[in-house]
Scaffold this active site. Sequence first.
Site, mmCIF file in Angstrom:
data_model
loop_
_atom_site.group_PDB
_atom_site.id
_atom_site.type_symbol
_atom_site.label_atom_id
_atom_site.label_comp_id
_atom_site.label_asym_id
_atom_site.label_seq_id
_atom_site.Cartn_x
_atom_site.Cartn_y
_atom_site.Cartn_z
ATOM 1 N N TYR A 139 1.675 -18.497 -2.921
ATOM 2 C CA TYR A 139 3.085 -18.447 -3.313
ATOM 3 C C TYR A 139 3.506 -19.781 -3.950
ATOM 4 C CZ TYR A 139 3.407 -14.148 -0.573
ATOM 5 O OH TYR A 139 3.222 -12.881 -0.102
ATOM 6 N N ASN A 162 9.170 -6.525 -5.688
ATOM 7 C CA ASN A 162 8.570 -6.098 -6.956
ATOM 8 C C ASN A 162 8.688 -4.575 -7.104
ATOM 9 O OD1 ASN A 162 6.922 -5.525 -9.144
ATOM 10 N ND2 ASN A 162 5.031 -6.176 -8.138
ATOM 11 N N CYS A 170 1.470 -8.257 -7.495
ATOM 12 C CA CYS A 170 1.945 -9.169 -6.459
ATOM 13 C C CYS A 170 1.018 -9.180 -5.242
ATOM 14 C CB CYS A 170 3.374 -8.823 -6.058
ATOM 15 S SG CYS A 170 3.573 -7.143 -5.465
ATOM 16 N N HIS A 171 0.127 -8.178 -5.146
ATOM 17 C CA HIS A 171 -0.825 -8.175 -4.028
ATOM 18 C C HIS A 171 -1.804 -9.348 -4.131
ATOM 19 C CE1 HIS A 171 -2.788 -5.780 -7.230
ATOM 20 N NE2 HIS A 171 -3.923 -6.275 -6.755
ATOM 21 N N GLU A 197 -10.576 -5.152 -5.278
ATOM 22 C CA GLU A 197 -10.846 -6.039 -6.408
ATOM 23 C C GLU A 197 -11.967 -7.031 -6.097
ATOM 24 O OE1 GLU A 197 -7.291 -7.789 -7.977
ATOM 25 O OE2 GLU A 197 -6.284 -5.845 -8.205
#
Length: 200
Positions: A139, A162, A170-171, A197
Amino acid sequence: MTTLDFTKHFPVDEDDLQRLHARLERDAQAGGLLDIGYRTVDSGVGPLLLAATPLGLLRVAFATEGHDTVLQNLAARISPRVLEAPRRLDAIARQLDEYFTGRRHSFDVALDWSLSHGFRRTVLEHLNADIGYGAIASYAAVARLSGSPKAVRAVGTACATNPIPIFVPCHRVIRSDGTVGAYRGGPAAKRVLLDLERDR
């Protein structure tokens, strides 16, 4: 007072209903009357509501948010002309499926930013541009990218609210200590996306 069951006397044919709905969707689209089209899809993080305007993808909502509540909110904030319109979202749904099966690492989808303003929108635009597939950032790092190094808490709020998660990633933003932090779809969903991912 008695309630009449008209279906006893006038049976409803599901095929007829589907044809009528398809015609309504087509006519509303052709007449410029369809401001928000939506559909639901199954995904690796459960059922997702996808909603789009003619400008692009407006909202992605997790089941935990209550899809009916989300649609009511969109009708109040954007336009009451909302209709289930799967065809409008076919390409978006296809890309989402490709993402969850590991065949897509970035999205080619027009976005409607109507639900994001000011600093929150700035943060979300940086997520899209600067944090690629499989990458993560804190962040604090996103606050620096957004031009306000001290606005760490505001970055957290931008990510938590979001309106287009997954497509605006945003993950990929986690706490400085390495823990995943909060997420609109819940921490378990965030972990699923991060693991997906990481493993590709």
